[in-house]
Every structure is written in C-alpha cells, then in structure tokens.
Design a protein around this motif. Structure first.
Motif, PDB file in Angstrom:
ATOM      1  N   HIS A 172       0.939  -0.630   0.049  1.00 19.56           N
ATOM      2  CA  HIS A 172      -0.194   0.113  -0.178  1.00 19.56           C
ATOM      3  C   HIS A 172       1.016   1.384  -0.025  1.00 19.56           C
ATOM      4  O   HIS A 172       0.981   1.908  -0.900  1.00 19.56           O
ATOM      5  N   TYR A 173       1.693   1.074   0.744  1.00 24.70           N
ATOM      6  CA  TYR A 173       2.843   2.599   0.942  1.00 24.70           C
ATOM      7  C   TYR A 173       3.509   2.550  -0.452  1.00 24.70           C
ATOM      8  O   TYR A 173       3.602   3.796  -0.741  1.00 24.70           O
ATOM      9  N   ASN A 174       3.744   1.623  -1.277  1.00 24.75           N
ATOM     10  CA  ASN A 174       4.428   2.115  -2.440  1.00 24.75           C
ATOM     11  C   ASN A 174       3.584   2.423  -3.323  1.00 24.75           C
ATOM     12  O   ASN A 174       3.569   3.136  -4.353  1.00 24.75           O
ATOM     13  N   SER A 175       2.336   1.905  -3.254  1.00 22.37           N
ATOM     14  CA  SER A 175       1.810   2.022  -4.266  1.00 22.37           C
ATOM     15  C   SER A 175       1.042   3.869  -3.960  1.00 22.37           C
ATOM     16  O   SER A 175       0.960   4.957  -5.531  1.00 22.37           O
ATOM     17  N   GLN A 176       1.007   4.189  -3.202  1.00 20.80           N
ATOM     18  CA  GLN A 176       0.982   5.520  -2.449  1.00 20.80           C
ATOM     19  C   GLN A 176       2.330   6.650  -2.722  1.00 20.80           C
ATOM     20  O   GLN A 176       2.424   7.387  -3.658  1.00 20.80           O
ATOM     21  N   LEU A 177       3.836   6.347  -2.565  1.00 21.01           N
ATOM     22  CA  LEU A 177       4.827   6.353  -2.991  1.00 21.01           C
ATOM     23  C   LEU A 177       4.714   6.536  -4.798  1.00 21.01           C
ATOM     24  O   LEU A 177       5.089   8.078  -5.304  1.00 21.01           O
ATOM     25  N   ARG A 178       4.167   6.186  -5.369  1.00 21.61           N
ATOM     26  CA  ARG A 178       4.090   5.924  -6.850  1.00 21.61           C
ATOM     27  C   ARG A 178       3.278   6.878  -7.689  1.00 21.61           C
ATOM     28  O   ARG A 178       3.918   7.979  -8.323  1.00 21.61           O
ATOM     29  N   GLU A 185       7.385  15.249  -6.891  1.00 23.34           N
ATOM     30  CA  GLU A 185       7.738  14.269  -6.468  1.00 23.34           C
ATOM     31  C   GLU A 185       9.060  15.809  -5.120  1.00 23.34           C
ATOM     32  O   GLU A 185       8.876  16.175  -4.019  1.00 23.34           O
ATOM     33  N   GLU A 186       9.157  17.188  -5.713  1.00 20.20           N
ATOM     34  CA  GLU A 186       9.586  18.049  -4.691  1.00 20.20           C
ATOM     35  C   GLU A 186       8.373  18.770  -4.175  1.00 20.20           C
ATOM     36  O   GLU A 186       7.859  18.917  -2.872  1.00 20.20           O
ATOM     37  N   GLU A 187       7.311  19.117  -4.417  1.00 19.29           N
ATOM     38  CA  GLU A 187       6.573  19.824  -3.627  1.00 19.29           C
ATOM     39  C   GLU A 187       5.397  18.295  -2.810  1.00 19.29           C
ATOM     40  O   GLU A 187       5.272  19.668  -1.727  1.00 19.29           O
ATOM     41  N   ILE A 192       6.635  12.446   1.433  1.00 17.51           N
ATOM     42  CA  ILE A 192       6.857  11.180   0.211  1.00 17.51           C
ATOM     43  C   ILE A 192       8.187  10.506   1.069  1.00 17.51           C
ATOM     44  O   ILE A 192       8.349   9.416   1.637  1.00 17.51           O
ATOM     45  N   GLU A 193       9.440  11.807   2.126  1.00 16.37           N
ATOM     46  CA  GLU A 193       9.814  10.953   2.571  1.00 16.37           C
ATOM     47  C   GLU A 193       9.582  10.181   4.184  1.00 16.37           C
ATOM     48  O   GLU A 193       9.822   9.614   4.510  1.00 16.37           O
ATOM     49  N   THR A 194       8.351  10.592   4.680  1.00 14.05           N
ATOM     50  CA  THR A 194       7.920  10.143   5.523  1.00 14.05           C
ATOM     51  C   THR A 194       7.556   8.741   5.022  1.00 14.05           C
ATOM     52  O   THR A 194       7.655   7.209   6.260  1.00 14.05           O
ATOM     53  N   ILE A 195       6.873   7.889   4.438  1.00  9.08           N
ATOM     54  CA  ILE A 195       6.363   7.198   3.874  1.00  9.08           C
ATOM     55  C   ILE A 195       6.830   6.414   3.793  1.00  9.08           C
ATOM     56  O   ILE A 195       6.991   4.960   4.122  1.00  9.08           O
ATOM     57  N   LYS A 196       7.956   6.707   2.986  1.00  8.26           N
ATOM     58  CA  LYS A 196       9.182   6.463   2.648  1.00  8.26           C
ATOM     59  C   LYS A 196       9.563   5.234   3.723  1.00  8.26           C
ATOM     60  O   LYS A 196      10.136   4.296   4.047  1.00  8.26           O
TER      61      LYS A 196
END
Length: 241
Positions: A172-178, A185-187, A192-196
């Motif tokens: 689920h987290y991988n799907s959210q990261l994509r 990515e910058e915005e 993104i860093e938190t979920i990673k």
C-alpha cells in the motif's frame, strides 16, 4: 472626428470663461487631452482583452488540478492514519498476551515504531486539514482484538499476523509513493520521505515475523489470507469514509 473634438474644446473654454476671471493668470490652462491611444496601442489592448477567456481557462485548470491533488493527499493521510492506529492496537493486543514471553521485547520494539508512525500522522492530520476516517473507533477495537486473538493462538500465529498485515501495508505504501511522485516529487517531498521511512519500518516488521517462525503457525496460509483480505477491506473503506 477632428471637427467634433474642436467643437468640444471650444465649449469647454466657454464654460471656463463663465467661472474664471479673464487674465494672464489663467492663460496656462491646457485643454488638450492628457493622454491618448495610438492605433497600435488600441490593437494591443484589444488583443490582450481577447486572451481573457484563455486566461480564465488556465485558472480553472489550475484550480481543478489543485482540488484533485488535495483529494489525493486527504485520502492518503486519512487511510495511513487509520492504518497506523490499527497497527498500534494490534501490537498492544499482542503485548497484553505475549509481553512476558521470549518474543515480548521483539513485539515491544515493533510497537514502539508503530507509535512513532501514529504520532506522525496525528501531526499531519491538522497540518493538511484532513478529516480522519469516521471508523477510528472501530479500527481501535478491531486491531486490539486481532492482535490479542492471534497471540492467544501462540507466538507463531502472532508473527503470522504481523507478516500478513505488514505485507499489505508495504504494498500500500509503495502504491502511494508512486502516486505522490507522479503528482510532484518536490512538491510533496515531506510526505514522500515520511512514507518511505515508514514503509521501510513495515518491511523490517514483515521480515522479523518470518524470522520468528510465522510460517510455522497453525493453518498459516489460511490465516494469512484471511488477515490480508481484512486489511485490504479496511484500507478501501478508510480511504472513502
């Protein structure tokens, strides 16, 4: 058109003469227009005016994109907050049963990380002005029951529960990261860093469960499939309400 302007200027001089005394003190008054439009200026003004519909369309597209991004972020934070709350309660249930056994410290370590995850999403909820899922009380109870219930079947079953849950959450987290990277990515760098980081923690929990004999649990495959199905259903519902 020139005659019309001359007549208008003469009328203005006549009107001033009725209110101003004659004399050199008023001879400096200039009745010429203070500004004028050239032919090219008028064309430029008309051209810029014709671009207003395009500008309006661009603003509407930006507004629509911003609203769509907001819905995505709301959904992600809402469901992740619910998931981390559920994970926190699962480990609480496991600790209530197995806390004093040999796997107690292992469960405690994973629980401490889940507490950190939950605290972060509780911080992000007001930061992004997200409404939590209305099912928080249900996941609170369901998570504890799942954790305690599997722990009562033995430490292997408790670890099988961990493996199943963390498998779903990692995917689920991988799907959210994509999805977030596609949005910008910058915005969305902070999220993104938190979920990673949390994704990596969940993968560690998954591997820890396997290392502590999860696959030796009674009816491991059936138990794992049931738990995974329940987790996926909880994710689907929490994203929406």
């Amino acid at each position: 058109m020139g005659g019309g302007y001359g007549t208008e200027q003469a009328q203005m001089r006549h009107n001033l003469a009725t209110v101003l005394p004659a004399g050199p003190a008023y001879a400096h008054i200039n009745l010429r227009p203070r500004f004028s439009f050239s032919h090219s200026s008028l064309l430029s003004l008309c051209s810029s005016t014709m671009n207003w519909p395009a500008l309006g369309q661009g603003l509407r597209q930006y507004s629509t994109r911003a609203a769509r991004n907001k819905r995505v972020i709301d959904r992600i934070i809402r469901v992740d907050h619910a998931g981390e709350l559920g994970a926190d309660r699962i480990y609480a249930g496991q600790m209530a049963v197995l806390g004093k056994t040999s796997v107690g410290p292992v469960i405690q370590h994973m629980w401490d990380q889940e507490k950190e995850h939950k605290a972060k999403f509780e911080e992000l909820i007001p930061q992004y002005r997200v409404r939590p899922t209305v099912l928080v009380p249900l996941w609170n109870v369901a998570g504890y029951v799942l954790g305690a219930g599997t722990a009562m079947l033995g430490r292997e079953a408790a670890m099988a529960c961990t493996v199943a849950v963390e498998s779903v959450i990692t995917d689920h987290y991988n799907s959210q990261l994509r999805e977030l990277i596609n949005l910008g990515e910058e915005e969305h760098k902070e999220l993104i860093e938190t979920i990673k980081k949390f994704r990596d923690d969940e993968m560690d929990h998954h591997d820890t469960g396997l290392a502590h004999d999860a696959e030796m649990a009674p009816a491991y495959t059936a138990l794992s499939n049931v738990i995974k199905a329940g987790c996926k259903a909880a994710v689907w519902v929490s994203e929406r309400i």
